[in-house]
Structures are given as structure tokens and as C-alpha cells.
Design an enzyme around this catalytic site. Sequence first.
Site, PDB file in Angstrom:
ATOM      1  N   SER A   1       0.691  -1.053   0.120  1.00 52.45           N
ATOM      2  CA  SER A   1      -0.052   0.079   0.080  1.00 52.45           C
ATOM      3  C   SER A   1       0.802   1.099   0.062  1.00 52.45           C
ATOM      4  O   SER A   1       2.114   1.045   0.442  1.00 52.45           O
ATOM      5  CB  SER A   1      -0.939   0.125   1.158  1.00 52.45           C
TER       6      SER A   1
ATOM      7  N   TYR B   1      -1.588  -1.529  10.194  1.00 55.24           N
ATOM      8  CA  TYR B   1      -2.181  -1.383   8.839  1.00 55.24           C
ATOM      9  C   TYR B   1      -0.787  -0.806   8.128  1.00 55.24           C
ATOM     10  O   TYR B   1       0.201  -1.587   7.229  1.00 55.24           O
ATOM     11  CB  TYR B   1      -3.114  -0.646   8.152  1.00 55.24           C
TER      12      TYR B   1
HETATM   13  P1  NAD Z   1     -11.282  -5.869   0.292  1.00 52.93           P
HETATM   14  O1  NAD Z   1     -11.660  -5.824   1.684  1.00 52.93           O
HETATM   15  O2  NAD Z   1     -12.527  -5.063  -0.735  1.00 52.93           O
HETATM   16  O3  NAD Z   1     -11.354  -7.373  -0.150  1.00 52.93           O
HETATM   17  C1  NAD Z   1     -10.192  -8.154   0.474  1.00 52.93           C
HETATM   18  C2  NAD Z   1     -10.594  -9.530   0.200  1.00 52.93           C
HETATM   19  O4  NAD Z   1      -9.492 -10.442   1.095  1.00 52.93           O
HETATM   20  C3  NAD Z   1     -11.725 -10.160   0.170  1.00 52.93           C
HETATM   21  O5  NAD Z   1     -11.972 -11.164  -1.011  1.00 52.93           O
HETATM   22  C4  NAD Z   1     -11.968 -10.824   1.536  1.00 52.93           C
HETATM   23  O6  NAD Z   1     -12.563 -11.881   1.486  1.00 52.93           O
HETATM   24  C5  NAD Z   1     -10.281 -11.343   1.287  1.00 52.93           C
HETATM   25  N1  NAD Z   1      -9.816 -11.803   2.820  1.00 52.93           N
HETATM   26  C6  NAD Z   1      -9.615 -11.230   3.875  1.00 52.93           C
HETATM   27  N2  NAD Z   1      -9.448 -11.654   5.017  1.00 52.93           N
HETATM   28  C7  NAD Z   1      -8.926 -12.612   4.487  1.00 52.93           C
HETATM   29  C8  NAD Z   1      -8.434 -14.154   5.034  1.00 52.93           C
HETATM   30  N3  NAD Z   1      -7.877 -14.065   6.112  1.00 52.93           N
HETATM   31  N4  NAD Z   1      -8.254 -15.070   4.239  1.00 52.93           N
HETATM   32  C9  NAD Z   1      -8.531 -15.134   2.708  1.00 52.93           C
HETATM   33  N5  NAD Z   1      -9.251 -14.103   2.349  1.00 52.93           N
HETATM   34  C10 NAD Z   1      -9.379 -12.941   3.226  1.00 52.93           C
HETATM   35  O7  NAD Z   1     -10.061  -4.934   0.125  1.00 52.93           O
HETATM   36  P2  NAD Z   1      -9.330  -4.379  -0.999  1.00 52.93           P
HETATM   37  O8  NAD Z   1      -9.632  -3.046  -0.866  1.00 52.93           O
HETATM   38  O9  NAD Z   1      -9.962  -5.050  -2.370  1.00 52.93           O
HETATM   39  O10 NAD Z   1      -7.785  -4.792  -0.997  1.00 52.93           O
HETATM   40  C11 NAD Z   1      -7.168  -5.731  -1.433  1.00 52.93           C
HETATM   41  C12 NAD Z   1      -5.567  -5.636  -0.917  1.00 52.93           C
HETATM   42  O11 NAD Z   1      -5.117  -4.467  -1.343  1.00 52.93           O
HETATM   43  C13 NAD Z   1      -5.559  -5.741   0.316  1.00 52.93           C
HETATM   44  O12 NAD Z   1      -4.189  -6.208   0.850  1.00 52.93           O
HETATM   45  C14 NAD Z   1      -5.423  -4.144   0.829  1.00 52.93           C
HETATM   46  O13 NAD Z   1      -4.410  -3.597   2.143  1.00 52.93           O
HETATM   47  C15 NAD Z   1      -4.641  -3.750  -0.398  1.00 52.93           C
HETATM   48  N6  NAD Z   1      -4.728  -2.185  -0.751  1.00 52.93           N
HETATM   49  C16 NAD Z   1      -6.192  -1.913  -1.059  1.00 52.93           C
HETATM   50  C17 NAD Z   1      -6.154  -0.297  -1.390  1.00 52.93           C
HETATM   51  C18 NAD Z   1      -7.681   0.041  -1.903  1.00 52.93           C
HETATM   52  O14 NAD Z   1      -7.652   1.352  -2.132  1.00 52.93           O
HETATM   53  N7  NAD Z   1      -8.601  -0.536  -1.894  1.00 52.93           N
HETATM   54  C19 NAD Z   1      -5.126   0.463  -1.451  1.00 52.93           C
HETATM   55  C20 NAD Z   1      -3.839   0.159  -0.926  1.00 52.93           C
HETATM   56  C21 NAD Z   1      -3.849  -1.235  -0.561  1.00 52.93           C
END
Ligand code: NAD
Length: 256
Positions: free
Chosen positions: A148, A161
Amino acid sequence: MGVLDRFRLDGRVALVTGGSKGLGEAMALGLAEAGAKVVITSRHADECEETAQRIIDATGGDILALEGDVTDKGEVEANVAETLDRFGQLDILVNNAGTNVRTGTIDLPLEDWQRIVDVNLTGPFICAQACLPHMVEQRYGRIINLSSIFGAVGFPSRSPYTATKGGLLNMTRAWALEFANDGITVNAICPGPFDTPMNRPLRDDPVAYQTFVSKIPMGRWGDLEELSSVAVFLASEASSYVTGSALFVDGGWTAQ
Ligand code: NAD
């Protein structure tokens, strides 16, 4: 091979953790569009099945949905075994599953800290440990870790985080070095804000949303396609000389 052919993933098999929604779903779709067979895992079998069907409908690709928690070593190993059983190989691991809590440091329950460390840091380690022996044996692999912008810069009320995403970013570099001579590249994607279920509380709060937008030189959140194309690049031959890198997909947030 022409330059665009180097982005194709025909014949490759990818595993995307947390692939049932958000960035994971978008990247799974992008990888399938580029020709990969894709396994998506998440803790909820029904959500996973529905997402797999959406990707099959959109691409006609070979998509497998598997229930599994990235913090459970046994489940991860079973999912890797099932992937190998079904497709005979595993070339690309996208360590995407992640979670967040937006609580101040003083009030943060230790259980929340531990849960986020387990999912965001230990989870990618467990998944890589399960996939790497196979990648080393076939002398080919691509690992993409979803860090991130908060792996590189701070933000208030994000202790676990920022700690886990910073840890994942540096573990990316350690793995890149460890497996540099095994045909395996390891890179991180560092997204800025994207509209996913994780970020609904921010998107739905006008003040929080504006706070984020005001920090982005491009003046907007990212679109999901702007993230999935980066994943295809890092998963493909196009990035064959890129390892230990972090690609910031953040509209310029961290350039300031
Ligand atoms: P989200 O919460 O929308 O989706 C997360 C996914 O991970 C879901 O499918 C959930 O079921 C799954 N998940 C959570 N815990 C789990 C576990 N213990 N085992 C298996 N699956 C699990 O999140 P997102 O926004 O799509 O983020 C995806 C990744 O990108 C994450 O690592 C997040 O930190 C990173 N990220 C996202 C953003 C953003 O703006 N959305 C920004 C920076 C980083």
C-alpha cells in the site's frame, strides 16, 4: 516475440488470494483476460463461486474458486495442492487478501492488532511458503504482494496497517534476493485509494473522502482497471527483469 505478446499469460496459472471482490477480483479478471487460468480463494465459498462465474462469463476462462483463509497454513497448502492437481502448475501468486482497521493507537484492542498482522503479514508468508517449492522446482514464478502507499508513508490511526504493509514491502525485497537465481521475480504493488468494499467507509464519508482526494495530485481515486493492468505487467514476461520493486499506483500521492 512482439512487445504486446510479452504481456500475454496464455498457459500460465495464477492464484489470487482474497480474489472474491475488490482489487483481488479486478486483478483475477485482468489475469484471465490476458490468458491465465486463475484460482481465486477467499474465506466465503459462495462469494468466491459467484465471482469465479462472473469472470468465466466475461472471459470464457478457466477459473477455479476455492474456500480458504490465508492465516490457516493447512487450508493454504490444501488449496495449492488442489491448484496443482487441477492445472498441473502454479506460476503466479498474488498475495492480495488483506484487512484494515481505522482506530487510534491508544484505543486499539490487541486482538485487532494481532488479526491484522495475521492476515496482512503472516498470510502472505504462509502463501509464499506453500507456493515457492513448486516455483523453485519449475524454475519459474511471479509473486506479487499487495502492499500500500501506507507501506511507504504514514497515516494517522493506521498502526497495524502501516506496520504490516511496510513489513510486506521489505519482505518483498528479501524474497526477490533469495529467489533471484530461481527464475522467480517478487514485486509489490502499492495502491493509493481505490473504491472497494474495504474503502466503503471512506468513500461514503464526504469529509474522509475529500481528505484523501486532497492528497492525490491527480485529484481522484483510482479505477480498478488502472490496478489490474499493473498486475498483468508484473505477472508477465513484460516484467522479466523487474524484481524487488514497488510499483506505486497512487495518482502521485507518494511523489510529494
Ligand atoms: P477488500 O476488503 O475489498 O477485499 C479483500 C479480500 O480479501 C476479500 O475477498 C476478503 O474476503 C479477502 N480476505 C480478507 N481476509 C482474508 C483471509 N484471512 N483469508 C482469505 N481472504 C481474506 O480489500 P481491497 O480493497 O480489495 O484490498 C485488497 C488488497 O489491496 C489488500 O491487501 C489491501 O490492503 C490492499 N490495498 C487496497 C487499497 C484500496 O484502495 N482498496 C489500497 C492499498 C492497498
